[in-house]
Write a protein that holds these residues in place. Structure first.
Motif, PDB file in Angstrom:
ATOM      1  N   ARG A 236       0.821  -1.215   0.000  1.00  0.00           N
ATOM      2  CA  ARG A 236       0.000   0.000   0.000  1.00  0.00           C
ATOM      3  C   ARG A 236       0.853   1.262   0.000  1.00  0.00           C
ATOM      4  N   SER A 237       1.902   1.281   0.800  1.00  0.00           N
ATOM      5  CA  SER A 237       2.748   2.475   0.897  1.00  0.00           C
ATOM      6  C   SER A 237       3.456   2.762  -0.417  1.00  0.00           C
ATOM      7  N   THR A 238       3.905   1.702  -1.099  1.00  0.00           N
ATOM      8  CA  THR A 238       4.562   1.886  -2.397  1.00  0.00           C
ATOM      9  C   THR A 238       3.589   2.457  -3.418  1.00  0.00           C
ATOM     10  N   ALA A 239       2.358   1.942  -3.435  1.00  0.00           N
ATOM     11  CA  ALA A 239       1.346   2.462  -4.352  1.00  0.00           C
ATOM     12  C   ALA A 239       1.039   3.922  -4.051  1.00  0.00           C
TER      13      ALA A 239
ATOM     14  N   VAL B 138      -8.557   0.843  -5.049  1.00  0.00           N
ATOM     15  CA  VAL B 138      -7.457  -0.013  -5.496  1.00  0.00           C
ATOM     16  C   VAL B 138      -7.117  -0.972  -4.363  1.00  0.00           C
ATOM     17  N   PHE B 139      -7.151  -2.254  -4.654  1.00  0.00           N
ATOM     18  CA  PHE B 139      -6.894  -3.274  -3.636  1.00  0.00           C
ATOM     19  C   PHE B 139      -5.575  -3.968  -3.941  1.00  0.00           C
ATOM     20  N   LEU B 140      -4.642  -3.937  -2.974  1.00  0.00           N
ATOM     21  CA  LEU B 140      -3.348  -4.600  -3.118  1.00  0.00           C
ATOM     22  C   LEU B 140      -3.421  -5.983  -2.491  1.00  0.00           C
ATOM     23  N   GLU B 141      -3.044  -6.980  -3.240  1.00  0.00           N
ATOM     24  CA  GLU B 141      -3.186  -8.379  -2.869  1.00  0.00           C
ATOM     25  C   GLU B 141      -1.825  -9.067  -2.961  1.00  0.00           C
ATOM     26  N   ALA B 142      -1.644 -10.138  -2.210  1.00  0.00           N
ATOM     27  CA  ALA B 142      -0.465 -11.008  -2.332  1.00  0.00           C
ATOM     28  C   ALA B 142      -0.797 -12.344  -1.706  1.00  0.00           C
ATOM     29  N   GLY B 143      -0.098 -13.391  -2.139  1.00  0.00           N
ATOM     30  CA  GLY B 143      -0.328 -14.721  -1.603  1.00  0.00           C
ATOM     31  C   GLY B 143       0.146 -14.839  -0.158  1.00  0.00           C
ATOM     32  N   ASP B 144      -0.425 -15.791   0.583  1.00  0.00           N
ATOM     33  CA  ASP B 144      -0.079 -15.964   1.991  1.00  0.00           C
ATOM     34  C   ASP B 144       1.415 -16.215   2.192  1.00  0.00           C
ATOM     35  N   ASP B 145       2.003 -17.082   1.380  1.00  0.00           N
ATOM     36  CA  ASP B 145       3.425 -17.405   1.533  1.00  0.00           C
ATOM     37  C   ASP B 145       4.293 -16.164   1.357  1.00  0.00           C
ATOM     38  N   GLU B 146       3.933 -15.345   0.376  1.00  0.00           N
ATOM     39  CA  GLU B 146       4.725 -14.134   0.129  1.00  0.00           C
ATOM     40  C   GLU B 146       4.544 -13.126   1.257  1.00  0.00           C
ATOM     41  N   LEU B 147       3.334 -12.998   1.785  1.00  0.00           N
ATOM     42  CA  LEU B 147       3.103 -12.084   2.905  1.00  0.00           C
ATOM     43  C   LEU B 147       3.877 -12.529   4.139  1.00  0.00           C
ATOM     44  N   VAL B 148       3.897 -13.835   4.405  1.00  0.00           N
ATOM     45  CA  VAL B 148       4.671 -14.355   5.534  1.00  0.00           C
ATOM     46  C   VAL B 148       6.142 -14.015   5.356  1.00  0.00           C
TER      47      VAL B 148
ATOM     48  N   LEU C 253       5.953  -8.979  -7.696  1.00  0.00           N
ATOM     49  CA  LEU C 253       6.425  -7.644  -8.064  1.00  0.00           C
ATOM     50  C   LEU C 253       7.364  -7.096  -6.998  1.00  0.00           C
ATOM     51  N   ASN C 254       8.459  -6.469  -7.427  1.00  0.00           N
ATOM     52  CA  ASN C 254       9.265  -5.713  -6.472  1.00  0.00           C
ATOM     53  C   ASN C 254       8.704  -4.296  -6.386  1.00  0.00           C
ATOM     54  N   VAL C 255       9.274  -3.470  -5.522  1.00  0.00           N
ATOM     55  CA  VAL C 255       8.705  -2.136  -5.307  1.00  0.00           C
ATOM     56  C   VAL C 255       8.739  -1.299  -6.577  1.00  0.00           C
ATOM     57  N   HIS C 256       9.771  -1.465  -7.388  1.00  0.00           N
ATOM     58  CA  HIS C 256       9.886  -0.680  -8.617  1.00  0.00           C
ATOM     59  C   HIS C 256       8.838  -1.109  -9.636  1.00  0.00           C
ATOM     60  N   GLN C 257       8.601  -2.416  -9.728  1.00  0.00           N
ATOM     61  CA  GLN C 257       7.591  -2.911 -10.665  1.00  0.00           C
ATOM     62  C   GLN C 257       6.194  -2.503 -10.242  1.00  0.00           C
ATOM     63  N   LEU C 258       5.922  -2.534  -8.928  1.00  0.00           N
ATOM     64  CA  LEU C 258       4.605  -2.104  -8.444  1.00  0.00           C
ATOM     65  C   LEU C 258       4.399  -0.622  -8.710  1.00  0.00           C
ATOM     66  N   LYS C 259       5.417   0.160  -8.436  1.00  0.00           N
ATOM     67  CA  LYS C 259       5.305   1.600  -8.679  1.00  0.00           C
ATOM     68  C   LYS C 259       5.032   1.879 -10.158  1.00  0.00           C
ATOM     69  N   ALA C 260       5.740   1.164 -11.034  1.00  0.00           N
ATOM     70  CA  ALA C 260       5.544   1.356 -12.472  1.00  0.00           C
ATOM     71  C   ALA C 260       4.128   0.960 -12.893  1.00  0.00           C
ATOM     72  N   LYS C 261       3.597  -0.082 -12.248  1.00  0.00           N
ATOM     73  CA  LYS C 261       2.249  -0.542 -12.586  1.00  0.00           C
ATOM     74  C   LYS C 261       1.209   0.500 -12.183  1.00  0.00           C
ATOM     75  N   VAL C 262       1.354   1.083 -10.995  1.00  0.00           N
ATOM     76  CA  VAL C 262       0.412   2.103 -10.542  1.00  0.00           C
ATOM     77  C   VAL C 262       0.495   3.332 -11.445  1.00  0.00           C
ATOM     78  N   ILE C 263       1.711   3.742 -11.782  1.00  0.00           N
ATOM     79  CA  ILE C 263       1.881   4.897 -12.672  1.00  0.00           C
ATOM     80  C   ILE C 263       1.275   4.595 -14.037  1.00  0.00           C
ATOM     81  N   GLY C 264       1.401   3.338 -14.486  1.00  0.00           N
ATOM     82  CA  GLY C 264       0.809   2.965 -15.767  1.00  0.00           C
ATOM     83  C   GLY C 264      -0.698   3.093 -15.773  1.00  0.00           C
ATOM     84  N   PHE C 265      -1.346   2.786 -14.648  1.00  0.00           N
ATOM     85  CA  PHE C 265      -2.802   2.879 -14.562  1.00  0.00           C
ATOM     86  C   PHE C 265      -3.277   4.315 -14.373  1.00  0.00           C
ATOM     87  N   PHE C 266      -2.551   5.119 -13.602  1.00  0.00           N
ATOM     88  CA  PHE C 266      -3.048   6.443 -13.224  1.00  0.00           C
ATOM     89  C   PHE C 266      -2.264   7.606 -13.822  1.00  0.00           C
TER      90      PHE C 266
END
Length: 294
Positions: A24-27, A96-106, A151-164
């Motif tokens: 969420r913070s990265t977005a 906008v809802f940020l999601e991730a799998g349980d294993d990755e969140l752990v 996604l790493n932080v840079h890829q997530l940031k690029a994705k949000v910028i791509g949408f908005f």
């Protein structure tokens, strides 16, 4: 609808929410880089107040992004009702809802050695499970779901910028994702297409080392019986869905196209779907999630 005597249009708002640890913070930082006014950890009940305050700036704060945390009291009910209230006032309100799998969140929580906000005296997985259940309703109503598991932080940031970040934000946008069923379904998909009924280029020695972006594989896949018919039918389905989304104020969708490994058929079909949708004036981002994982 205007919200002041000068005739200024009301501010628009993006509500960033989702699983703790999903980005969420990265977005929010990505939206801040796009000159959105970002408010962190805002209780849902204060969303209308925030919009009213932004409306008094005489256009100085036209776009607001609010990060809403699961710890807010009566989270799901309050957030959904507040979004409806804003929309009833003619305000563009998107979730906008940020999601991730349980294993990755752990893994993410363990890497920073932080407890989950809903963990209490239980295990980390207990907190993740409680949060997922608490957010189930708002996830179902979200305008855009982003799976950040890979996604790493840079890829997530690029994705949000791509949408908005586009100039024409009201224009419909589609995210077309190719994937391999053996690697699991994309959790953020609005619609999933299975193209495993097409012959697999994997069993043709000269095509096996190539992927669906290579011309020989692409031509082979698209020439198969049923490929064109599927493209025609689903292009029309996607057109209808996106038109309906627009009427409901939702401008984004994720369309997932799968084959066994995510290397040949799904990649070729996703590329062609992207071309078809662009021909209809739809903004498209094509992603090959599992390419290179074989």
């Amino acid at each position: 609808m205007t919200n002041n005597l000068s005739g200024e249009l009301p501010p628009e708002i993006v509500i960033v929410t989702g699983m703790s640890g999903a980005g969420r913070s990265t977005a929010a930082r990505a939206l801040e880089d796009l000159d959105w006014f970002v408010v962190d950890n805002l209780p849902p009940g204060l969303l209308p107040t925030m919009i009213d305050l932004a409306g008094r700036t005489q256009g100085a704060v036209p776009r607001v992004a609010a990060v809403v945390d699961v710890r807010s009291m009566a989270f799901t009910e309050d957030l959904l009702s507040m979004v409806e209230e804003l929309r009833s006032r003619g305000i563009i309100a998107r979730v906008v809802f940020l999601e991730a799998g349980d294993d990755e969140l752990v893994r993410r929580f363990e890497s920073v050695r932080r407890p989950h906000p809903l963990q209490g005296d239980g295990r980390l997985t207990d907190g993740i499970s409680r949060e997922r259940e608490t957010l189930r309703a708002i996830r179902g109503e979200a305008d855009l779901v982003i799976d950040t598991s890979q996604l790493n932080v840079h890829q997530l940031k690029a994705k949000v910028i791509g949408f908005f970040g586009g100039a024409e934000e009201a224009r419909p946008r589609a995210n077309v994702v190719s994937f391999g069923f053996k690697h699991g379904l994309p959790v953020d998909a609005d619609l999933v297409l299975d193209c495993r009924f097409l012959p697999n280029p994997h069993w043709i020695p000269e095509l096996r080392p190539m992927n669906g972006r290579d011309t020989p594989v692409r031509e082979y896949v698209l020439a198969q019986e049923g490929a064109k018919e599927m493209l025609d039918a689903y292009t029309e389905v996607l057109r209808l869905i996106l038109a309906g989304y627009q009427r409901e104020g939702k401008h984004y969708m994720t369309f997932a196209v799968g084959c066994t490994g995510g290397k040949h058929r799904s990649v070729a079909m996703s590329e062609r779907f992207g071309e078809r949708l662009r021909e209809q004036g739809i903004e498209v981002h094509v992603v090959h999630r599992d390419l290179g994982r074989e």
